[in-house]
Motif scaffolding. Structure first.
Motif, PDB file in Angstrom:
ATOM      1  N   TYR A 193     -16.538  27.296  93.665  1.00 44.79           N
ATOM      2  CA  TYR A 193     -17.739  26.988  93.119  1.00 44.79           C
ATOM      3  C   TYR A 193     -18.663  28.327  93.515  1.00 44.79           C
ATOM      4  O   TYR A 193     -19.816  28.812  91.924  1.00 44.79           O
ATOM      5  CB  TYR A 193     -18.729  26.176  94.484  1.00 44.79           C
ATOM      6  CG  TYR A 193     -18.319  24.796  93.435  1.00 44.79           C
ATOM      7  CD1 TYR A 193     -16.994  24.153  92.883  1.00 44.79           C
ATOM      8  CD2 TYR A 193     -18.474  23.825  94.836  1.00 44.79           C
ATOM      9  CE1 TYR A 193     -16.139  22.955  92.480  1.00 44.79           C
ATOM     10  CE2 TYR A 193     -17.883  22.150  94.647  1.00 44.79           C
ATOM     11  CZ  TYR A 193     -17.251  22.160  93.557  1.00 44.79           C
ATOM     12  OH  TYR A 193     -16.152  20.837  93.497  1.00 44.79           O
ATOM     13  N   SER A 194     -18.585  29.126  94.442  1.00 46.76           N
ATOM     14  CA  SER A 194     -19.254  30.327  94.857  1.00 46.76           C
ATOM     15  C   SER A 194     -19.418  31.314  93.601  1.00 46.76           C
ATOM     16  O   SER A 194     -20.063  31.826  92.744  1.00 46.76           O
ATOM     17  CB  SER A 194     -19.367  30.973  95.221  1.00 46.76           C
ATOM     18  OG  SER A 194     -17.984  31.424  96.134  1.00 46.76           O
ATOM     19  N   GLN A 250     -13.044  23.644 103.566  1.00 47.54           N
ATOM     20  CA  GLN A 250     -14.422  24.285 102.564  1.00 47.54           C
ATOM     21  C   GLN A 250     -14.274  25.889 102.334  1.00 47.54           C
ATOM     22  O   GLN A 250     -15.052  26.042 101.154  1.00 47.54           O
ATOM     23  CB  GLN A 250     -15.202  24.313 103.701  1.00 47.54           C
ATOM     24  CG  GLN A 250     -16.113  22.573 104.684  1.00 47.54           C
ATOM     25  CD  GLN A 250     -16.691  22.515 105.708  1.00 47.54           C
ATOM     26  OE1 GLN A 250     -16.424  24.023 106.539  1.00 47.54           O
ATOM     27  NE2 GLN A 250     -17.030  21.931 106.077  1.00 47.54           N
ATOM     28  N   LEU A 298     -15.610  26.490  98.862  1.00 49.02           N
ATOM     29  CA  LEU A 298     -17.053  27.598  98.604  1.00 49.02           C
ATOM     30  C   LEU A 298     -16.262  28.587  97.465  1.00 49.02           C
ATOM     31  O   LEU A 298     -17.326  29.221  96.941  1.00 49.02           O
ATOM     32  CB  LEU A 298     -16.854  27.962  99.749  1.00 49.02           C
ATOM     33  CG  LEU A 298     -17.954  26.856 100.907  1.00 49.02           C
ATOM     34  CD1 LEU A 298     -18.363  27.229 102.114  1.00 49.02           C
ATOM     35  CD2 LEU A 298     -19.662  27.070 100.045  1.00 49.02           C
TER      36      LEU A 298
END
Length: 639
Positions: free
Chosen positions: A252-253, A245, A249
């Protein structure tokens, strides 16, 4: 359909067998298993969102809104670098790749078991053939059950136990037995137990001739079962979800922030770094392609038992293992080609032929070792006698005098604090012997006592002292000229003859120091009252050669004073205090202050002070070592 199309794993090893100019460039045009096939949807989605935001900024926002968006874009671009993309993603992909290869090496292969069965389970009759085929089928059934539990491709091929029975891996009676064994856990291990039971039956029937073969067969089965267990645990224990995760994250962030921060702003506003207005963010798309592609690599390799292009071809492995194992234990049992002499039977140097394409290999010399062509001068090739080598190692200054001296100091010389402590303990031992074990025999030689006690002290001097800087005076107050003067290198040569003697001397010295450290504290003598206390002491004159005329010593009253309180260290300020043997009024030439000579020393006369009582005679002991003078007063003696 060709076999190449049935294989899911993409193999390009032959295309990169030889390194050439732009060798990998041919691989960039491949589609199956490529990064383009995996990532093109994500790239299109990112570029679409970027274009939508750019069009909105250019055509739909008001001037005030544009200024606010520009400030937001600069802010996002500035702080996007705080996301640790390379570190987090690189470490994660490395972990996934190592896990991926470990899972492949855990796939059970029946090759070892089939070789042991073919050579160890005897019998060409139907009973022997049935035993070998059944044992091999049990091993294949165990691998099928575990692959069916972890691989989606195998499960789609064998969705139920009926499919397994229908495929021939299990009989109907075995299915009934399998289903009658109730267990809440995966039952892939049941065929392995059947294997061991049937092997025990074959051993009892004599089909397996000895216990060693039986033991080897069970060991190979345990390795096979261990790999099945590892596959099951790899499927059950995944990479921690929190790690996956975090990486997802982070990627993608980062690119969500880049959708705003990497926009081309109005050049007329004069923002730093926004002098050029390009509509397509080329380098941003490349960055997305690399980082998102890196994440896709981890996404494909985290479970290689799926149906991706580069996943393990488990169905092909099942077919290969079953066919090869059955052939090895059945058709190839006892099937040997006729033995005959090979074509190199009488050739002591067999050389297989080469084709024209590989003829260049003959022109290459055979590798003999990295030092085979090493050249050494002829004068350095002659063997040297071991005696000369030992002398060269002992003599300083052969090549580097300072380096040899430094090595000797490190190997043989004690530390200054240790040497002073050794001299201090030797002086304490001498006083202890005077107190408890003084011989009243008048024939006792003072010179021998001096040589015996002072020789050890002198012999323990470090080799690093110079010839003309220090002097050693024995406790009797004189220097014995009988001992010859030792040069500096000769003094060290005796202590460094070889490493064995050094080790023995160090062990002996450590043992002596340990024993001397156990010497009890010597109480300080009481000072005589009266004016004689401040009267300077006179140096006793040596007049005749005899032993110390000492009576029975009376121990003083016990005190709490220790040895350090009893002695005092004073530097030698006057070299005249160092007794030098005289020959015709002159010191002998060549006398080294480091040497400890020996000669017959006249004993101290009986000195009687008319102002003091006979019990107040005192003996003066002096021991000078390492450039310091240790003066100690002995106990009161009786005349």
């Amino acid at each position: 359909v060709s076999l190449r199309c049935l294989l899911m794993t993409v193999t390009y090893t032959a295309r990169v067998a030889n390194a050439r100019f732009c060798g990998f460039s041919k691989l960039l045009l491949a589609w199956r298993g490529s990064i383009y096939k995996v990532l093109y949807k994500e790239v299109l989605a990112f570029f679409t969102m970027y274009t939508a935001i750019s069009i909105t900024y250019r055509f739909f926002l008001l001037e005030e809104q544009k200024r606010y968006f520009e400030k937001l874009s600069i802010y996002c671009n500035h702080y996007a670098s705080l996301i640790p993309m390379s570190f987090v993603l690189g470490f994660y992909v490395t972990l996934i790749v190592n896990r991926w290869w470990s899972q492949y090496t855990s796939i059970p292969l029946p090759d070892s078991i089939m070789c042991v069965l073919s050579g160890g389970l005897q019998g060409g009759d139907e009973r022997g053939r049935l035993l070998r085929r059944t044992l091999m089928r049990y091993a294949s059934l165990a691998s099928l059950l575990i692959l069916r539990s972890v691989s989606t491709a195998v499960f789609k091929r064998f969705p139920t136990i009926d499919h397994v029975v229908e495929a021939g891996f299990m009989t109907r009676e075995e299915r009934k037995k399998f289903e009658s064994l109730h267990s809440p856990y995966n039952k892939y291990w049941i065929p392995c137990v059947w294997f061991t039971n049937l092997a025990a039956v074959a051993r009892s029937e004599g089909r397996i001739k000895d216990d060693n073969t039986y033991k080897l067969l069970l060991e190979e089965l345990n390795k096979f079962r261990g790999k099945c267990s590892m596959l099951f645990h790899y499927d059950m224990i995944s990479v921690p979800l929190v790690y996956t995760q975090v990486v997802t994250l982070a990627v993608y962030s980062f690119f969500l922030v880049c959708l705003i921060g990497r926009q081309f702003l109005d050049p007329s506003q004069g923002y730093p770094g926004h002098d050029l207005d390009l509509y397509v963010p080329i380098f941003t798309l490349l960055q997305f392609f690399f980082y998102a592609g890196w994440l896709k690599v981890a996404e494909q390799l985290i479970n290689p038992f799926g149906e991706d292009d580069d996943d393990f071809e488990t169905n092909w492995l099942i077919d290969r293992n079953f066919q090869v194992s059955m052939m090895a234990v059945d058709e190839m049992y006892g099937d040997l080609p006729m033995m005959e002499r090979d074509r190199y039977w009488n050739d002591s140097n067999p050389r297989p032929p080469y084709t024209a394409a590989t003829l260049f290999v003959l022109r290459k010399p055979s590798f003999q070792g990295s030092t085979f062509d090493m050249a050494i001068p002829k004068e350095e090739m002659h063997f040297q006698p071991l005696e000369e080598i030992a002398e060269n190692l002992e003599e300083p200054g052969t090549r580097n005098h300072n380096l040899a001296l430094f090595n000797r100091l490190l190997s043989s010389a004690p530390s200054p604090t240790g040497f002073v402590g050794g001299a201090f303990r030797r002086t304490s031992a001498q006083l202890q012997r005077l107190t408890h074990s003084v011989s009243p025999d008048p024939s006792y030689s003072d010179g021998e006592d001096c040589v015996g006690r002072c020789g050890g002290a002198g012999g323990s001097l470090p080799s690093g002292l110079g010839q003309d800087t220090q002097s050693t005076i024995c406790s009797c107050g004189g220097i014995d000229p009988a001992l010859p003067s030792l040069p500096f290198n000769k003094f060290n040569e005796g202590k460094n003859e070889d490493r064995v003697k050094n080790v023995q001397k160090r062990m002996k010295r450590d043992e002596m120091e340990e024993k001397e450290s156990l010497v009890p504290k010597i109480p300080a003598p009481q000072e005589p009252p009266g004016p004689n206390q401040d009267r300077p002491r006179e140096r006793p004159k040596a007049t005749r050669s005899s032993a110390f005329n000492l009576g029975v010593l009376k121990p003083p009253a016990p005190t709490n004073r220790s040895i350090p309180d009893f002695f005092s260290f004073q530097p030698i300020g006057d070299q005249a205090r160092v007794l030098t043997p005289m020959t015709n009024g002159k010191a002998p030439s060549g006398m080294s202050l480091l040497a400890v000579p020996s000669f017959d020393i006249p004993s101290f006369p009986e000195v009687h002070d008319p102002k003091s009582s006979p019990e107040e005679h005192r003996q003066r002991l002096r021991s000078v070592s390492m450039g310091s003078e240790v003066i100690g007063s002995s106990d009161k003696t009786e005349k």
